[in-house]
Design a protein around this motif. Structure first.
Motif, PDB file in Angstrom:
ATOM      1  N   ALA A 291      13.434   2.930   7.448  1.00  0.00           N
ATOM      2  CA  ALA A 291      14.039   2.801   8.775  1.00  0.00           C
ATOM      3  C   ALA A 291      12.986   2.922   9.878  1.00  0.00           C
ATOM      4  O   ALA A 291      12.999   2.160  10.860  1.00  0.00           O
ATOM      5  CB  ALA A 291      15.132   3.855   8.946  1.00  0.00           C
ATOM      6  N   THR A 292      12.071   3.870   9.735  1.00  0.00           N
ATOM      7  CA  THR A 292      10.996   4.036  10.723  1.00  0.00           C
ATOM      8  C   THR A 292      10.102   2.801  10.770  1.00  0.00           C
ATOM      9  O   THR A 292       9.677   2.366  11.853  1.00  0.00           O
ATOM     10  CB  THR A 292      10.160   5.286  10.385  1.00  0.00           C
ATOM     11  OG1 THR A 292      11.010   6.436  10.355  1.00  0.00           O
ATOM     12  CG2 THR A 292       9.071   5.499  11.417  1.00  0.00           C
ATOM     13  N   SER A 293       9.828   2.222   9.613  1.00  0.00           N
ATOM     14  CA  SER A 293       8.995   1.016   9.548  1.00  0.00           C
ATOM     15  C   SER A 293       9.670  -0.154  10.251  1.00  0.00           C
ATOM     16  O   SER A 293       8.992  -1.005  10.849  1.00  0.00           O
ATOM     17  CB  SER A 293       8.712   0.660   8.090  1.00  0.00           C
ATOM     18  OG  SER A 293       8.018   1.707   7.443  1.00  0.00           O
ATOM     19  N   ILE A 294      10.995  -0.200  10.183  1.00  0.00           N
ATOM     20  CA  ILE A 294      11.725  -1.243  10.898  1.00  0.00           C
ATOM     21  C   ILE A 294      11.623  -1.002  12.405  1.00  0.00           C
ATOM     22  O   ILE A 294      11.362  -1.924  13.187  1.00  0.00           O
ATOM     23  CB  ILE A 294      13.206  -1.270  10.452  1.00  0.00           C
ATOM     24  CG1 ILE A 294      13.308  -1.691   8.984  1.00  0.00           C
ATOM     25  CG2 ILE A 294      14.017  -2.216  11.338  1.00  0.00           C
ATOM     26  CD1 ILE A 294      14.700  -1.534   8.386  1.00  0.00           C
ATOM     27  N   LEU A 295      11.817   0.260  12.824  1.00  0.00           N
ATOM     28  CA  LEU A 295      11.753   0.601  14.255  1.00  0.00           C
ATOM     29  C   LEU A 295      10.404   0.245  14.868  1.00  0.00           C
ATOM     30  O   LEU A 295      10.328  -0.298  15.974  1.00  0.00           O
ATOM     31  CB  LEU A 295      12.025   2.093  14.446  1.00  0.00           C
ATOM     32  CG  LEU A 295      13.469   2.559  14.563  1.00  0.00           C
ATOM     33  CD1 LEU A 295      13.524   4.064  14.767  1.00  0.00           C
ATOM     34  CD2 LEU A 295      14.174   1.861  15.732  1.00  0.00           C
ATOM     35  N   TYR A 296       9.330   0.557  14.122  1.00  0.00           N
ATOM     36  CA  TYR A 296       7.980   0.325  14.635  1.00  0.00           C
ATOM     37  C   TYR A 296       7.412  -1.039  14.250  1.00  0.00           C
ATOM     38  O   TYR A 296       6.211  -1.283  14.395  1.00  0.00           O
ATOM     39  CB  TYR A 296       7.051   1.453  14.176  1.00  0.00           C
ATOM     40  CG  TYR A 296       7.331   2.767  14.870  1.00  0.00           C
ATOM     41  CD1 TYR A 296       6.839   3.019  16.150  1.00  0.00           C
ATOM     42  CD2 TYR A 296       8.119   3.738  14.267  1.00  0.00           C
ATOM     43  CE1 TYR A 296       7.116   4.218  16.810  1.00  0.00           C
ATOM     44  CE2 TYR A 296       8.399   4.948  14.905  1.00  0.00           C
ATOM     45  CZ  TYR A 296       7.894   5.177  16.173  1.00  0.00           C
ATOM     46  OH  TYR A 296       8.186   6.355  16.816  1.00  0.00           O
ATOM     47  N   LYS A 297       8.312  -1.891  13.756  1.00  0.00           N
ATOM     48  CA  LYS A 297       7.960  -3.277  13.438  1.00  0.00           C
ATOM     49  C   LYS A 297       6.784  -3.388  12.460  1.00  0.00           C
ATOM     50  O   LYS A 297       5.972  -4.310  12.524  1.00  0.00           O
ATOM     51  CB  LYS A 297       7.658  -4.067  14.716  1.00  0.00           C
ATOM     52  CG  LYS A 297       8.811  -4.073  15.712  1.00  0.00           C
ATOM     53  CD  LYS A 297       8.564  -5.005  16.885  1.00  0.00           C
ATOM     54  CE  LYS A 297       9.684  -4.896  17.916  1.00  0.00           C
ATOM     55  NZ  LYS A 297      11.033  -5.126  17.359  1.00  0.00           N
ATOM     56  N   GLU A 298       6.681  -2.399  11.572  1.00  0.00           N
ATOM     57  CA  GLU A 298       5.671  -2.466  10.511  1.00  0.00           C
ATOM     58  C   GLU A 298       6.098  -3.437   9.413  1.00  0.00           C
ATOM     59  O   GLU A 298       5.284  -3.886   8.609  1.00  0.00           O
ATOM     60  CB  GLU A 298       5.439  -1.072   9.923  1.00  0.00           C
ATOM     61  CG  GLU A 298       4.834  -0.097  10.928  1.00  0.00           C
ATOM     62  CD  GLU A 298       4.789   1.328  10.389  1.00  0.00           C
ATOM     63  OE1 GLU A 298       3.670   1.859  10.243  1.00  0.00           O
ATOM     64  OE2 GLU A 298       5.865   1.898  10.115  1.00  0.00           O
ATOM     65  N   ILE A 299       7.383  -3.713   9.371  1.00  0.00           N
ATOM     66  CA  ILE A 299       7.927  -4.768   8.520  1.00  0.00           C
ATOM     67  C   ILE A 299       8.805  -5.650   9.396  1.00  0.00           C
ATOM     68  O   ILE A 299       9.233  -5.223  10.490  1.00  0.00           O
ATOM     69  CB  ILE A 299       8.739  -4.196   7.331  1.00  0.00           C
ATOM     70  CG1 ILE A 299       9.917  -3.346   7.833  1.00  0.00           C
ATOM     71  CG2 ILE A 299       7.858  -3.392   6.414  1.00  0.00           C
ATOM     72  CD1 ILE A 299      10.814  -2.835   6.720  1.00  0.00           C
ATOM     73  N   PRO A 300       9.092  -6.877   8.992  1.00  0.00           N
ATOM     74  CA  PRO A 300       9.935  -7.751   9.821  1.00  0.00           C
ATOM     75  C   PRO A 300      11.309  -7.129  10.045  1.00  0.00           C
ATOM     76  O   PRO A 300      11.788  -6.323   9.239  1.00  0.00           O
ATOM     77  CB  PRO A 300      10.044  -9.028   8.977  1.00  0.00           C
ATOM     78  CG  PRO A 300       8.890  -8.985   8.033  1.00  0.00           C
ATOM     79  CD  PRO A 300       8.622  -7.541   7.763  1.00  0.00           C
ATOM     80  N   GLU A 301      11.958  -7.483  11.128  1.00  0.00           N
ATOM     81  CA  GLU A 301      13.310  -6.991  11.397  1.00  0.00           C
ATOM     82  C   GLU A 301      14.243  -7.459  10.287  1.00  0.00           C
ATOM     83  O   GLU A 301      14.265  -8.634   9.912  1.00  0.00           O
ATOM     84  CB  GLU A 301      13.816  -7.503  12.750  1.00  0.00           C
ATOM     85  CG  GLU A 301      15.174  -6.912  13.131  1.00  0.00           C
ATOM     86  CD  GLU A 301      15.698  -7.442  14.450  1.00  0.00           C
ATOM     87  OE1 GLU A 301      16.800  -7.018  14.862  1.00  0.00           O
ATOM     88  OE2 GLU A 301      15.012  -8.290  15.061  1.00  0.00           O
ATOM     89  N   VAL A 302      14.994  -6.543   9.750  1.00  0.00           N
ATOM     90  CA  VAL A 302      15.906  -6.835   8.642  1.00  0.00           C
ATOM     91  C   VAL A 302      17.194  -6.030   8.821  1.00  0.00           C
ATOM     92  O   VAL A 302      17.252  -5.080   9.601  1.00  0.00           O
ATOM     93  CB  VAL A 302      15.290  -6.455   7.268  1.00  0.00           C
ATOM     94  CG1 VAL A 302      14.113  -7.342   6.914  1.00  0.00           C
ATOM     95  CG2 VAL A 302      14.894  -4.973   7.240  1.00  0.00           C
ATOM     96  N   ASN A 303      18.220  -6.422   8.083  1.00  0.00           N
ATOM     97  CA  ASN A 303      19.380  -5.564   7.903  1.00  0.00           C
ATOM     98  C   ASN A 303      19.032  -4.552   6.816  1.00  0.00           C
ATOM     99  O   ASN A 303      18.476  -4.916   5.780  1.00  0.00           O
ATOM    100  CB  ASN A 303      20.594  -6.375   7.435  1.00  0.00           C
ATOM    101  CG  ASN A 303      20.998  -7.470   8.400  1.00  0.00           C
ATOM    102  OD1 ASN A 303      21.334  -7.202   9.548  1.00  0.00           O
ATOM    103  ND2 ASN A 303      20.950  -8.721   7.943  1.00  0.00           N
ATOM    104  N   LEU A 304      19.374  -3.299   7.060  1.00  0.00           N
ATOM    105  CA  LEU A 304      19.148  -2.268   6.045  1.00  0.00           C
ATOM    106  C   LEU A 304      20.498  -1.658   5.653  1.00  0.00           C
ATOM    107  O   LEU A 304      21.169  -1.031   6.482  1.00  0.00           O
ATOM    108  CB  LEU A 304      18.217  -1.174   6.559  1.00  0.00           C
ATOM    109  CG  LEU A 304      18.016   0.038   5.631  1.00  0.00           C
ATOM    110  CD1 LEU A 304      17.459  -0.388   4.264  1.00  0.00           C
ATOM    111  CD2 LEU A 304      17.106   1.085   6.280  1.00  0.00           C
ATOM    112  N   ILE A 305      20.877  -1.869   4.404  1.00  0.00           N
ATOM    113  CA  ILE A 305      22.103  -1.286   3.870  1.00  0.00           C
ATOM    114  C   ILE A 305      21.715  -0.178   2.895  1.00  0.00           C
ATOM    115  O   ILE A 305      20.844  -0.369   2.044  1.00  0.00           O
ATOM    116  CB  ILE A 305      22.951  -2.337   3.118  1.00  0.00           C
ATOM    117  CG1 ILE A 305      23.361  -3.468   4.063  1.00  0.00           C
ATOM    118  CG2 ILE A 305      24.202  -1.690   2.514  1.00  0.00           C
ATOM    119  CD1 ILE A 305      24.150  -4.578   3.370  1.00  0.00           C
ATOM    120  N   VAL A 306      22.357   0.963   3.007  1.00  0.00           N
ATOM    121  CA  VAL A 306      22.151   2.054   2.060  1.00  0.00           C
ATOM    122  C   VAL A 306      23.443   2.268   1.274  1.00  0.00           C
ATOM    123  O   VAL A 306      24.498   2.526   1.870  1.00  0.00           O
ATOM    124  CB  VAL A 306      21.752   3.359   2.772  1.00  0.00           C
ATOM    125  CG1 VAL A 306      21.668   4.509   1.763  1.00  0.00           C
ATOM    126  CG2 VAL A 306      20.421   3.194   3.494  1.00  0.00           C
TER     127      VAL A 306
END
Length: 473
Positions: A291-306
């Motif tokens: 989730a942090t990697s998504i926030l800081y754009k370290e990975i492309p924007e994605v949907n994250l389902i848990v």
């Protein structure tokens, strides 16, 4: 021959379902449909309340709640001797079994702890198959004096069963049912419940007369750990665990999936699937890292389902849920049917809608991340890339989940190259980016692993199981 076409049925099948996972595998799959075509009558002997079964009972299908078996001290002692001896016998060659043995070591001061210490001392020397047979006979002698044993015996006799089929091989009280059946001359058969049960878990509950296994690999494992099974019927049938994935009633469209989970359709979707806290304590760490990697754009924007574990209510993630409101949560629809039970987790039963939800996650998510669980296989069935994060080891003060890489069943997965193993945040981020851009990179290794582990096509699994049971009976 069509899958519902059989010779004239003439048998009564006793079907033992011990928990919610067994319910999912044998009630929510095609098994009951096939079994009612292959047997005159089916008696479901249930460790769950009868009210958990949303099936129509009639003259050919009956549900009987099993009386809860309370083990005497003597029966417990001999069962423990048998189980620890099995672990002692195989600890040198199997890391998972050695770890399981260590879990059983007494870690407190009590009368029972002293008894367990004695058991460890005796079985460190006396742990051959002959000794295990000796312990088993003493256990049987103890449980046969329990009123539940005579009750089970009368129950089986009244129902005139031809075959008693156990959908699990490990719960201790199954030994009572197995022995009651043997005293009546009723044949018993057990399904090997999961891919890790033989090389990583303890002794089976009873010396069943025959077995159904997932694959040729599992058959070899069964013969290795239980040499006497070489002289017993063992049928390779696959597993109903995955059969719902090819059943029309659980199919969803991508539009239905997007609406149900509120997906941003222009983005790819990652599904993180949790284990339960007993083995997967670092789930929160991995979810927060992604989730942090998504926030800081370290990975492309994605949907994250848990998707949380069906064995839990998901409450341990409440802080993460509040901290990262963009995470989409899938709490499995498993109802707790009975709270006042020695093992309440076993009383959680899935709704059919949950199987449908799971299947849609497998089909329409682009990447799965989990800590070395069976879900790796589930996603591979749909040709999806899988990442296994294992940050913890014995030195870094994070719960040591790297140990699971040495368990025999998962060591095979690692060596196959079918999954990406990552041991820190940097490796996880790099693997996420690579997997999203190259989803087919491990496809050949995944398909080879599935063929090895599952052994048979998903289509027709229940039909094969029923045919095998008819042959055995």
């Amino acid at each position: 021959m069509s899958q519902n076409s059989y010779d004239k049925p003439s048998k009564v099948l006793g079907l033992v379902i011990v928990d919610g996972v067994g319910f999912k595998n044998f009630v929510l799959s095609d098994f009951l449909n096939q079994a009612t075509g292959g047997f005159d009558r089916i008696i479901i002997y249930s460790g769950l309340p009868a009210s958990a079964f949303d099936v129509e009972t009639n003259v050919s299908l009956e549900i009987v709640e099993l009386t809860v078996f309370i083990e005497s001290r003597t029966a417990w002692f001999w069962r423990k001797m048998k189980e620890v001896a099995h672990l002692q016998q195989h600890k040198k060659n199997f890391f998972g079994i050695a770890a399981n043995l260590d879990k059983n070591r007494p870690k407190e001061i009590s009368k029972r702890a002293k008894l367990i210490s004695l058991i460890f001392k005796i079985t460190s020397i006396c742990n051959s198959e002959k000794w295990i047979d000796f312990y088993n006979k003493r256990q049987i002698n103890a449980i046969s004096k329990n009123p539940v044993h005579s009750g089970y015996k009368k129950m089986l006799s009244d129902h005139n069963c031809d075959l008693l089929f156990f959908t699990h091989q490990r719960p201790p009280y199954l030994a009572v049912l197995d022995d009651a059946a043997k005293k009546l001359g009723i044949k018993t058969c057990s399904f090997i419940f999961s891919w890790d049960n033989l090389p990583s878990k303890g002794r089976m509950a009873a010396p069943f007369d025959s077995f159904l296994v997932w694959s040729d690999l599992m058959k070899e494992e069964l013969h290795y750990f239980y040499p006497e099974t070489k002289n017993k019927p063992v049928k390779v049938v696959g597993t109903p665990q995955f059969e719902p994935y090819v059943m029309n009633q659980y199919h969803s469209t991508k539009k239905e999936f997007s609406e149900r989970f509120n997906i941003k359709q222009n983005l790819k979707t990652i599904c993180y699937s949790c284990g339960d806290i007993s083995t997967s304590q670092n789930d929160g760490l991995y979810i927060e890292t992604i989730a942090t990697s998504i926030l800081y754009k370290e990975i492309p924007e994605v949907n994250l389902i848990v998707r949380t574990s069906p064995a839990e209510n998901g409450s341990r993630f409440s802080e993460i849920k509040e901290k990262f409101p963009f995470i989409i949560w899938n709490f499995p629809q498993w109802e707790l049917t009975r709270e006042d039970h020695p093992e309440p987790w076993s009383q959680r039963v899935p709704f059919g809608q949950d199987v449908k939800d799971l299947r849609s996650l497998l089909e329409f998510c682009d990447l799965n991340i989990n800590m070395c669980s069976t879900m790796s296989l589930d996603f591979m069935i749909f040709d999806k890339p899988v990442i296994n994060p294992v940050f913890g080891n014995a030195e870094n003060r994070i719960y040591n989940d790297q140990k699971y890489l040495q368990y025999a069943h998962y060591e095979r997965v690692v060596k196959s190259g079918a999954v990406s193993i990552v041991k820190n945040k940097k490796e996880l981020i790099e693997s996420i980016k690579f997997s999203l851009e190259n989803p087919q990179a491990r496809i050949d290794q995944q398909r080879a692993l599935l063929k090895l582990q599952i052994g048979k096509p998903l289509e027709g699994t229940s039909y094969r199981i029923v045919q095998a049971l008819k042959e055995i009976s």
